[in-house]
Design a protein around this motif. Structure first.
Motif, PDB file in Angstrom:
ATOM      1  N   GLU A   1      -4.414  21.075  22.378  1.00 29.50           N
ATOM      2  CA  GLU A   1      -3.357  20.578  23.258  1.00 29.50           C
ATOM      3  C   GLU A   1      -3.894  20.682  24.685  1.00 29.50           C
TER       4      GLU A   1
ATOM      5  N   SER B   1      -1.710  16.045  25.888  1.00 32.56           N
ATOM      6  CA  SER B   1      -1.904  15.341  24.615  1.00 32.56           C
ATOM      7  C   SER B   1      -2.879  16.123  23.739  1.00 32.56           C
ATOM      8  N   ARG B   2      -2.984  15.723  22.486  1.00 38.25           N
ATOM      9  CA  ARG B   2      -3.920  16.370  21.561  1.00 38.25           C
ATOM     10  C   ARG B   2      -5.276  15.687  21.702  1.00 38.25           C
TER      11      ARG B   2
END
Length: 186
Positions: free
Chosen positions: A44, A48-49
């Protein structure tokens, strides 16, 4: 069905299945460290991932140790959390802006389960190759039915498609045997 292009297309698709299989088995953990082990880890970061390799360098300084050098010091905690939560059974040790990840010995039971996973990946690849073969054979039958190719040419091409399929599946089997030996090596 033009002989050259469609056979090349079938070969390209079969090669794609082999490439996907290689990628799958590369992420399987063996007795020695590999940076590919961390491929499935996402972090993370910045809202965002992201894949781990986009926020850090991964190196293998020792046979049973991975080193992760995080580029942004504020991301060290997130990287550590991502590795712990990845279900890889790894426990990173924070060392400033780096993380050291010792790889424990694999026990016999874990090795056998990894071999089973490798077999599942191989079967998935073989199914994909058989789908490509079926598509090729269907195309040949249609071309033969439409009169684009003759029966003899259709038979010849279908034999070539089958031979290509057999060779590709044997490549998968060879890769699987090699990976199995690598996993079971103590």
């Amino acid at each position: 069905m033009s002989e050259g292009t469609d056979l090349k297309e079938l070969k390209r698709r079969m090669d794609g299945a082999i490439a996907a299989f290689k990628s799958d088995i590369a992420s399987l953990r063996t007795g020695r460290a590999s940076a590919n082990i961390l491929d499935p880890v996402t972090i993370e970061a910045y809202g965002s991932r992201m894949p781990l390799n986009q926020v850090a360098n991964i190196t293998v300084p020792e046979p049973r140790m991975l080193s992760v050098s995080v580029w942004d010091k504020s991301m060290v905690g997130a990287v550590e959390r991502g590795i712990r939560e990845s279900n890889l059974g790894l426990n990173p040790i924070i060392d400033g802006q780096n993380l050291r990840i010792p790889l424990p010995e694999l026990n016999e039971e874990r090795r056998r389960s990894l071999v089973k996973v490798a077999h599942e990946y191989a079967e998935k690849a073989k199914v994909a190759i058989r789908h490509v073969r079926r598509d090729g054979m269907d195309g040949l039958k249609k071309a033969e039915k439409d009169g684009d190719i003759g029966q003899d040419e259709g038979r010849s091409l279908s034999e070539r498609v089958q031979k290509m399929t057999d060779e590709t599946i044997s490549d998968i089997d060879r890769l699987l045997v090699d990976k199995e030996k690598e996993i079971m090596q103590v």
